[in-house]
Design a protein around this motif. Structure first.
Motif, mmCIF file in Angstrom:
data_model
loop_
_atom_site.group_PDB
_atom_site.id
_atom_site.type_symbol
_atom_site.label_atom_id
_atom_site.label_comp_id
_atom_site.label_asym_id
_atom_site.label_seq_id
_atom_site.Cartn_x
_atom_site.Cartn_y
_atom_site.Cartn_z
ATOM 1 N N PRO A 30 64.782 15.673 71.032
ATOM 2 C CA PRO A 30 65.042 14.251 71.322
ATOM 3 C C PRO A 30 63.873 13.535 71.999
ATOM 4 C CG PRO A 30 66.333 15.690 72.765
ATOM 5 C CD PRO A 30 65.713 16.574 71.734
ATOM 6 N N VAL A 64 60.409 14.237 72.234
ATOM 7 C CA VAL A 64 59.181 14.048 71.461
ATOM 8 C C VAL A 64 59.462 13.146 70.248
ATOM 9 C CG1 VAL A 64 59.279 16.076 69.969
ATOM 10 C CG2 VAL A 64 57.090 15.285 70.790
ATOM 11 N N SER A 65 60.691 13.191 69.727
ATOM 12 C CA SER A 65 61.038 12.307 68.614
ATOM 13 C C SER A 65 61.143 10.860 69.077
ATOM 14 C CB SER A 65 62.354 12.749 67.952
ATOM 15 O OG SER A 65 62.121 13.877 67.141
ATOM 16 N N LEU A 66 61.689 10.662 70.288
ATOM 17 C CA LEU A 66 61.764 9.308 70.839
ATOM 18 C C LEU A 66 60.354 8.774 71.106
ATOM 19 C CD1 LEU A 66 63.872 7.190 71.820
ATOM 20 C CD2 LEU A 66 63.563 8.118 74.117
ATOM 21 N N GLY A 112 57.579 9.760 69.530
ATOM 22 C CA GLY A 112 56.977 9.504 68.216
ATOM 23 C C GLY A 112 57.496 8.211 67.616
#
Lengths: 162, 142
Positions: B6, B8-10, B12
């Motif tokens: 969650p 690192v995706s947020l 990115g």
């Protein structure tokens, strides 16, 4: 030159975002859509983060008169829902579901050097070229002076006189 | 399996959003990969320069990350080549006729509440999920 360097820097930020978020990874993308199997909800956070930043940023920027390097903001103006929009999007989704690559994910994946990404992007460009040819010949057949192409992207460019 | 990421995706996703905001602020353009690429398919649009630079940056970023840092960018593709070819063709043609893809409609268009983009995004999200269900759970893989 400044224009080109600026676009390069912005492309680097885009590619970094795609790489960190996991959008570059077909397995992760496909798992996001696999609710009945190995579901990975990460991409909801990608879309959430991207949408919040873009919505807030656009709200401030679009109040200004013009962008730094251009005379106007090139914004699509169409609001009608037509068949190419829905059918094209549905077809795009089938391809995305088969391969796990969308255009924004596949292009940065080229930088990782995997042959799958190169094969996919090569065919995707052929797909764009064929679709462009098809819509051009359809437009030519319509043979009205005012050529109207069913792409807001394209229309924006026509409006901008490019 | 892929790991749920969650944070690192947020991060990115926020960078994708930042690039969309900057491209609008400096160039007045929607950061949609399909729209940007279309101008680089012959016959080239006259403003191909910024488009080529954006694409070069997008390709260069993961290469830079991998070569300059210890971070490995996870990548796994198990789709057989004939299906990658078919997928590539219909992704390109579909996104062209649909006037955009995940970046153009899903992020930029939805952020400005464009009705066309919201309909397109809903359509391709449903169609992708349905395709994944058919491929993985009805056919049992490609």
């Amino acid at each position: 030159m400044t224009r080109v360097l600026s676009a390069l820097a912005i492309g680097l930020i885009f590619g970094s975002g795609i790489s960190l978020s996991g959008m570059v990874n077909p397995a992760k993308v496909l798992n996001f859509f696999d609710f009945a199997g190995t579901w990975d909800p990460s991409l909801a956070f990608v879309m959430g983060g991207a949408l919040i930043v873009t919505a807030i940023g656009y709200a401030f920027i679009l109040k200004r008169g013009a962008p730094v390097f251009d005379r106007l903001f090139h914004l699509p103006t169409r609001r009608d829902i037509d068949t190419p929009l829905v059918a094209g999007s549905a077809a795009f989704g089938i391809g995305w579901g088969i391969a796990g690559f969308c255009p924004g994910g596949a292009v940065p994946a080229l930088g990782l050097g995997h042959t799958q990404a190169w094969l996919f992007v090569g065919c995707m460009i052929v797909g764009i070229a064929l679709a462009r040819l098809a819509s051009r010949s359809r437009t030519a057949r319509a043979a009205t002076g005012a050529a109207k192409i069913s792409s807001s992207v394209h229309t924006a460019n026509v409006v901008a006189g490019r | 399996m892929t790991e749920f990421t969650p944070f690192v995706s947020l991060l990115g996703g926020s960078l994708i959003g930042l690039s969309a905001v900057l491209l609008m602020a400096f160039h007045g353009r929607i950061a949609g990969m399909t729209g940007i690429l279309t101008g680089l398919v012959p016959p080239f649009f006259s403003d191909w320069g910024w488009r080529a630079a954006f694409v070069a940056g997008a390709i260069g970023a993961p290469a830079l990350i991998v070569s300059v840092t210890d971070y490995t960018v996870p990548f796994e593709s198990t789709t057989p080549a004939p299906w990658l070819i078919f997928g590539g063709l219909i992704v390109g043609a579909g996104a062209y006729f649909g006037s955009g893809c995940t970046s153009g409609h899903g992020v930029c268009g939805t952020a400005r509440l464009s009705p066309r983009s919201i309909v397109a995004t809903f359509t391709f999200m449903v169609s992708t999920a349905a395709t994944v269900f058919v491929v993985r759970h009805l056919i049992g893989g490609l």
